[in-house]
Motif scaffolding. Sequence first.
Motif, PDB file in Angstrom:
ATOM      1  N   GLY A 112      14.466  -5.541   1.156  1.00  0.00           N
ATOM      2  CA  GLY A 112      14.952  -6.699   1.899  1.00  0.00           C
ATOM      3  C   GLY A 112      14.094  -7.000   3.113  1.00  0.00           C
ATOM      4  O   GLY A 112      14.557  -7.602   4.075  1.00  0.00           O
ATOM      5  N   ALA A 113      12.843  -6.607   3.076  1.00  0.00           N
ATOM      6  CA  ALA A 113      11.935  -6.807   4.217  1.00  0.00           C
ATOM      7  C   ALA A 113      11.660  -8.291   4.412  1.00  0.00           C
ATOM      8  O   ALA A 113      11.502  -9.045   3.452  1.00  0.00           O
ATOM      9  N   MET A 114      11.590  -8.685   5.680  1.00  0.00           N
ATOM     10  CA  MET A 114      11.359 -10.098   6.002  1.00  0.00           C
ATOM     11  C   MET A 114      10.211 -10.286   6.988  1.00  0.00           C
ATOM     12  O   MET A 114       9.497 -11.268   6.900  1.00  0.00           O
ATOM     13  N   THR A 115      10.052  -9.356   7.911  1.00  0.00           N
ATOM     14  CA  THR A 115       9.042  -9.519   8.952  1.00  0.00           C
ATOM     15  C   THR A 115       8.110  -8.308   8.997  1.00  0.00           C
ATOM     16  O   THR A 115       8.344  -7.309   8.327  1.00  0.00           O
ATOM     17  N   ALA A 116       7.098  -8.430   9.834  1.00  0.00           N
ATOM     18  CA  ALA A 116       6.126  -7.346   9.985  1.00  0.00           C
ATOM     19  C   ALA A 116       6.786  -6.076  10.522  1.00  0.00           C
ATOM     20  O   ALA A 116       6.259  -4.977  10.337  1.00  0.00           O
ATOM     21  N   LYS A 117       7.949  -6.212  11.151  1.00  0.00           N
ATOM     22  CA  LYS A 117       8.666  -5.035  11.658  1.00  0.00           C
ATOM     23  C   LYS A 117       9.156  -4.141  10.527  1.00  0.00           C
ATOM     24  O   LYS A 117       9.421  -2.970  10.723  1.00  0.00           O
ATOM     25  N   ASP A 118       9.274  -4.718   9.345  1.00  0.00           N
ATOM     26  CA  ASP A 118       9.761  -3.978   8.178  1.00  0.00           C
ATOM     27  C   ASP A 118       8.637  -3.308   7.385  1.00  0.00           C
ATOM     28  O   ASP A 118       8.873  -2.796   6.295  1.00  0.00           O
ATOM     29  N   LEU A 119       7.431  -3.314   7.931  1.00  0.00           N
ATOM     30  CA  LEU A 119       6.275  -2.746   7.243  1.00  0.00           C
ATOM     31  C   LEU A 119       6.519  -1.288   6.851  1.00  0.00           C
ATOM     32  O   LEU A 119       6.219  -0.881   5.738  1.00  0.00           O
ATOM     33  N   GLY A 120       7.099  -0.518   7.743  1.00  0.00           N
ATOM     34  CA  GLY A 120       7.353   0.899   7.475  1.00  0.00           C
ATOM     35  C   GLY A 120       8.271   1.115   6.288  1.00  0.00           C
ATOM     36  O   GLY A 120       8.045   2.006   5.464  1.00  0.00           O
ATOM     37  N   LYS A 121       9.312   0.288   6.180  1.00  0.00           N
ATOM     38  CA  LYS A 121      10.246   0.401   5.052  1.00  0.00           C
ATOM     39  C   LYS A 121       9.528   0.148   3.730  1.00  0.00           C
ATOM     40  O   LYS A 121       9.711   0.875   2.759  1.00  0.00           O
ATOM     41  N   VAL A 122       8.710  -0.905   3.715  1.00  0.00           N
ATOM     42  CA  VAL A 122       8.002  -1.273   2.488  1.00  0.00           C
ATOM     43  C   VAL A 122       6.994  -0.186   2.120  1.00  0.00           C
ATOM     44  O   VAL A 122       6.891   0.220   0.965  1.00  0.00           O
ATOM     45  N   MET A 123       6.253   0.302   3.113  1.00  0.00           N
ATOM     46  CA  MET A 123       5.250   1.332   2.849  1.00  0.00           C
ATOM     47  C   MET A 123       5.910   2.628   2.364  1.00  0.00           C
ATOM     48  O   MET A 123       5.382   3.307   1.487  1.00  0.00           O
ATOM     49  N   ALA A 124       7.084   2.956   2.906  1.00  0.00           N
ATOM     50  CA  ALA A 124       7.803   4.159   2.460  1.00  0.00           C
ATOM     51  C   ALA A 124       8.224   4.015   1.002  1.00  0.00           C
ATOM     52  O   ALA A 124       8.198   4.979   0.236  1.00  0.00           O
ATOM     53  N   GLU A 125       8.582   2.811   0.605  1.00  0.00           N
ATOM     54  CA  GLU A 125       8.971   2.545  -0.778  1.00  0.00           C
ATOM     55  C   GLU A 125       7.755   2.597  -1.706  1.00  0.00           C
ATOM     56  O   GLU A 125       7.826   3.088  -2.830  1.00  0.00           O
ATOM     57  N   LEU A 126       6.614   2.100  -1.222  1.00  0.00           N
ATOM     58  CA  LEU A 126       5.406   2.020  -2.042  1.00  0.00           C
ATOM     59  C   LEU A 126       4.649   3.337  -2.153  1.00  0.00           C
ATOM     60  O   LEU A 126       3.998   3.601  -3.163  1.00  0.00           O
ATOM     61  N   SER A 127       4.719   4.135  -1.129  1.00  0.00           N
ATOM     62  CA  SER A 127       3.895   5.344  -1.060  1.00  0.00           C
ATOM     63  C   SER A 127       3.956   6.219  -2.303  1.00  0.00           C
ATOM     64  O   SER A 127       2.914   6.581  -2.849  1.00  0.00           O
ATOM     65  N   PRO A 128       5.136   6.578  -2.811  1.00  0.00           N
ATOM     66  CA  PRO A 128       5.156   7.423  -4.003  1.00  0.00           C
ATOM     67  C   PRO A 128       4.584   6.741  -5.249  1.00  0.00           C
ATOM     68  O   PRO A 128       4.048   7.400  -6.127  1.00  0.00           O
ATOM     69  N   LYS A 129       4.674   5.422  -5.297  1.00  0.00           N
ATOM     70  CA  LYS A 129       4.205   4.683  -6.467  1.00  0.00           C
ATOM     71  C   LYS A 129       2.689   4.498  -6.477  1.00  0.00           C
ATOM     72  O   LYS A 129       2.097   4.331  -7.536  1.00  0.00           O
ATOM     73  N   THR A 130       2.083   4.481  -5.290  1.00  0.00           N
ATOM     74  CA  THR A 130       0.647   4.205  -5.201  1.00  0.00           C
ATOM     75  C   THR A 130      -0.177   5.427  -4.832  1.00  0.00           C
ATOM     76  O   THR A 130      -1.401   5.352  -4.843  1.00  0.00           O
ATOM     77  N   LYS A 131       0.474   6.520  -4.529  1.00  0.00           N
ATOM     78  CA  LYS A 131      -0.230   7.716  -4.065  1.00  0.00           C
ATOM     79  C   LYS A 131      -1.293   8.155  -5.079  1.00  0.00           C
ATOM     80  O   LYS A 131      -1.001   8.384  -6.239  1.00  0.00           O
ATOM     81  N   GLY A 132      -2.526   8.253  -4.596  1.00  0.00           N
ATOM     82  CA  GLY A 132      -3.627   8.676  -5.444  1.00  0.00           C
ATOM     83  C   GLY A 132      -4.148   7.595  -6.369  1.00  0.00           C
ATOM     84  O   GLY A 132      -5.131   7.791  -7.067  1.00  0.00           O
ATOM     85  N   ARG A 133      -3.485   6.445  -6.381  1.00  0.00           N
ATOM     86  CA  ARG A 133      -3.889   5.382  -7.286  1.00  0.00           C
ATOM     87  C   ARG A 133      -4.338   4.121  -6.556  1.00  0.00           C
ATOM     88  O   ARG A 133      -4.831   3.184  -7.179  1.00  0.00           O
ATOM     89  N   ALA A 134      -4.160   4.101  -5.232  1.00  0.00           N
ATOM     90  CA  ALA A 134      -4.591   2.952  -4.438  1.00  0.00           C
ATOM     91  C   ALA A 134      -4.851   3.423  -3.012  1.00  0.00           C
ATOM     92  O   ALA A 134      -4.172   4.318  -2.507  1.00  0.00           O
ATOM     93  N   ASP A 135      -5.822   2.802  -2.382  1.00  0.00           N
ATOM     94  CA  ASP A 135      -6.152   3.129  -1.001  1.00  0.00           C
ATOM     95  C   ASP A 135      -5.040   2.603  -0.095  1.00  0.00           C
ATOM     96  O   ASP A 135      -4.659   1.428  -0.173  1.00  0.00           O
ATOM     97  N   GLY A 136      -4.511   3.470   0.740  1.00  0.00           N
ATOM     98  CA  GLY A 136      -3.412   3.100   1.629  1.00  0.00           C
ATOM     99  C   GLY A 136      -3.750   1.945   2.550  1.00  0.00           C
ATOM    100  O   GLY A 136      -2.890   1.108   2.854  1.00  0.00           O
ATOM    101  N   ALA A 137      -5.000   1.866   2.992  1.00  0.00           N
ATOM    102  CA  ALA A 137      -5.410   0.777   3.877  1.00  0.00           C
ATOM    103  C   ALA A 137      -5.349  -0.567   3.153  1.00  0.00           C
ATOM    104  O   ALA A 137      -4.924  -1.577   3.729  1.00  0.00           O
ATOM    105  N   VAL A 138      -5.730  -0.588   1.901  1.00  0.00           N
ATOM    106  CA  VAL A 138      -5.673  -1.818   1.104  1.00  0.00           C
ATOM    107  C   VAL A 138      -4.217  -2.226   0.893  1.00  0.00           C
ATOM    108  O   VAL A 138      -3.863  -3.398   1.060  1.00  0.00           O
ATOM    109  N   VAL A 139      -3.377  -1.261   0.553  1.00  0.00           N
ATOM    110  CA  VAL A 139      -1.955  -1.547   0.336  1.00  0.00           C
ATOM    111  C   VAL A 139      -1.341  -2.091   1.621  1.00  0.00           C
ATOM    112  O   VAL A 139      -0.639  -3.109   1.611  1.00  0.00           O
ATOM    113  N   SER A 140      -1.632  -1.451   2.734  1.00  0.00           N
ATOM    114  CA  SER A 140      -1.097  -1.885   4.024  1.00  0.00           C
ATOM    115  C   SER A 140      -1.556  -3.306   4.364  1.00  0.00           C
ATOM    116  O   SER A 140      -0.765  -4.129   4.834  1.00  0.00           O
ATOM    117  N   ARG A 141      -2.819  -3.604   4.116  1.00  0.00           N
ATOM    118  CA  ARG A 141      -3.360  -4.935   4.405  1.00  0.00           C
ATOM    119  C   ARG A 141      -2.621  -5.999   3.589  1.00  0.00           C
ATOM    120  O   ARG A 141      -2.223  -7.043   4.115  1.00  0.00           O
TER     121      ARG A 141
END
Length: 153
Positions: A117-146
């Motif tokens: 339910g993220a809406m603003t840049a303040k919710d970046l941490g929530k989204v990254m926490a959700e994505l981290s297990p799915k992208t770990k080792g398969r995508a560069d974290g900096a690219v995902v964050s960007r």
Amino acid sequence: MSLHERIQSDFKSAFKNHEGARLSVLKLLQSEIKNAELGKRAKSGKEESLTDTEILDVVGREVKKRRDAGALYEKGGRPELAAREKEEEAVLKAYLPEELSESEIRDLIQEAITETGAMTAKDLGKVMAELSPKTKGRADGAVVSRIVREYLS
């Protein structure tokens, strides 16, 4: 065959075939794996070897080191050293799962934004926490964050 066994087998093969550069990278990788095992044992107090997932973390860190060093060498006008780092990175990438394409990353990000339910840049941490297990080792974290920042701005 576990990832650790595969690395050991490839090390022996590189040794027998006199593949100097590959041998050097695999020797360093085995050393980093051993150090990670020792760190794990120190924390838990038990004799435990690393799981394949933990070994993938080690390999991922080593790939990132090579990528960063290569970029710095390029920036510093040392293309021969940058090329060597790229060669080492290629050897290490053989042990990582296939990288996600940008469109696959974008699909995962849209799912994560919907789920959190993220809406603003303040919710970046929530989204990254959700994505981290799915992208770990398969995508560069900096690219995902960007890309996440693009969606949340």
